[in-house]
Every structure is written in C-alpha cells, then in structure tokens.
Design an enzyme around this catalytic site. Structure first.
Site, short mmCIF file in Angstrom:
data_model
loop_
_atom_site.label_atom_id
_atom_site.label_comp_id
_atom_site.label_asym_id
_atom_site.label_seq_id
_atom_site.Cartn_x
_atom_site.Cartn_y
_atom_site.Cartn_z
CG ASP A 182 -0.64 -0.13 2.51
OD1 ASP A 182 0.68 -0.83 2.78
OD2 ASP A 182 -0.83 0.68 3.37
CG HIS A 183 3.24 2.48 2.71
ND1 HIS A 183 3.41 3.44 3.33
CD2 HIS A 183 2.37 1.53 3.21
CE1 HIS A 183 2.77 3.36 4.30
NE2 HIS A 183 2.16 2.35 4.30
CG HIS B 86 5.15 -1.21 10.39
ND1 HIS B 86 4.23 -1.56 10.65
CD2 HIS B 86 4.92 -0.90 9.07
CE1 HIS B 86 3.07 -1.75 9.65
NE2 HIS B 86 3.66 -1.28 8.68
CG HIS C 171 -2.40 3.73 7.41
ND1 HIS C 171 -3.15 3.19 6.59
CD2 HIS C 171 -1.09 3.20 7.37
CE1 HIS C 171 -2.44 2.17 5.75
NE2 HIS C 171 -1.06 2.38 6.31
#
Length: 261
Positions: free
Chosen positions: A59-60, A115, A170
C-alpha cells in the site's frame, strides 16, 4: 518563493499519500495508488520530481511502477528493502541526506525499524514523514521487527523538537484514541483530543498532521515510563511490568487485539 504545501491524497480505505508541493513542482511519499496521484498532478498542473518511500509494504509502493512509466524521476527508499521497492534508484541509510532542490527542502534519513526491518523516516527542520512507525495516538504493528526495535524507534522520533509536524500514512487517530482512553480512562488530554478529532472527521477533514509535542501528551506508546501507563499495562498483563520496554511490549500486545467500542 511560494510556501511548501504538504497535503494528503486519500487512497484505499484509510491511507494518506503525502504530496509535497511548491509552485509547479511536487514530490510524492509512499504512492501505493498511482491513479490517485495522477489525478491530483493533473488537477493542480504539477510536475512530479521524485518519489519517497518509507518501507516496502504494497500500500506504500504499489503505484510506483505505473508512475515511473509516465514520469522519469528518482525513487528514494531504504537500502535494506531495496529488492522489494520497484524502481529504487537512491538507496538510503541512517544519516543520509535527500536534497529536493525544486522544493527548497533537504531531508535527513532516520532508520526506524520495527514495523518493518528497514523502515526509514524523512526528517526536515519542521516536519517528519514517518510512514507506519508513529501514528497519532498510536504506533505501527510489529510485522518484521522486535518490540525493542520499535520502542527505540519511537523514542528517537519523540526526541525531535516538540513543534515538529508528524505526517504518518494512515487515518487511525480515532481508533488509537479509543485505545488511549482504555489505557487511561478519564485522561483530560485524550478526552479533549477525541472530541477534536471527532469534529474534524465529521466535517470530512483529516486528523493529521499531529506534532511531536502533542504526541508526547496523548500517545500511550510514547509514555511508557509514566506510572499510570505502567500500571495499566501491568493490570492488562496480570503481573507487574517494568517501565519502558516491558510496558511498551504489553501495550503493543494489548492493542493488537483491541477493538474500539
């Protein structure tokens, strides 16, 4: 010279792709969705000059290949995640500098693993682009790194000047504040922020950016030495936990299964 603008491009369910823009020039951060970026570039008549990536999650990075077919620009990202970032041309490590001359901006590179193992943040004098490491009132999940790594990364970000604007990727603020309320019921700073964010979101506005100083006040993951947070983590764990890393680990495990009311 015009002021530097930093604006969110919404994507997917809750992502923000941050667009840095000055005059007719722009840089995009973590472009998971090429179509969303192209729409804004066209609407604002902007030239894309570079792509910045904080980590390799789809998603990045999912929109990079399509953007490169239309724009011949450098792609900056973490060196240790290079094989997983399409089109990477500038592999970055701790202490590197990224000059964006068309924007009049220079960014420092900070390695913030947790992360993901290679996650980086881009630090300017007035703001930080921190990807999925620090969220407003929360932090990223541990997908690859350890609790010790993420705790250390958050401590480094928390040490930035209080006025530093925080651009994370987000829209998680409301649910994060619900967790902060569960950790410290009745904490005035959290209750006030929850009311403010509810009003912003109801009006269709993003909850971001935050600031480092604000996060020190409302984010339980940055307050793991506070006696009230330590006590809450101990109650949740069913045993005494120490301040710092032990409390952080207990909070992160608690948050993983937390569902906002």
């Amino acid at each position: 010279m015009d002021a530097l603008l930093i604006t969110p491009i919404p994507a997917f369910e809750d992502n923000y792709l941050w667009l840095l823009e000055r005059s007719s020039h722009s840089v995009i951060v973590d472009p998971g969705d090429a179509a969303a970026v192209e729409r804004v570039l066209t609407q604002r008549r902007l030239r894309l000059d570079a792509i910045l990536v904080t980590h390799h999650h789809f998603d990045h990075v999912g929109g990079i290949a399509a953007l490169l077919r239309a724009h011949d620009v450098p792609v900056y990202g973490p060196a240790t995640e290079a094989p997983r970032i399409p089109g990477l041309t500038q592999a970055l490590r701790e202490g590197d500098r990224v000059a964006l001359p068309t924007l009049g901006v220079e960014l420092g590179v900070m390695e913030v693993p947790g992360h993901t193992l290679g996650h980086i943040a881009y630090v300017a004098d007035a703001f930080v682009l921190c990807g999925d490491t620090l969220f407003s009132a929360g932090c990223g999940r541990l997908f690859e790194g350890t609790a010790a790594q993420l705790h250390g990364s958050l401590a480094r970000l928390a040490a930035l000047p209080a006025a530093t604007r925080v651009y994370c990727t987000h829209e998680y603020t409301r649910s994060n504040l619900a967790f902060a309320r569960a950790v410290e019921p009745g904490r005035a700073a959290v209750e006030a922020e929850l009311r403010r964010i509810e009003a912003l979101r109801a009006a269709g506005h993003p909850s971001l950016p935050s600031t480092i100083g604000h996060e020190r006040d409302i984010n339980p993951f940055l307050r793991c030495g506070d006696p009230a947070v330590v006590a809450a983590a101990s109650r949740r764990a069913g045993r005494p936990v120490g301040p710092g890393l032990e409390t952080f680990t207990a909070l992160r495990q608690w948050k993983d299964g937390f569902r906002a009311p």
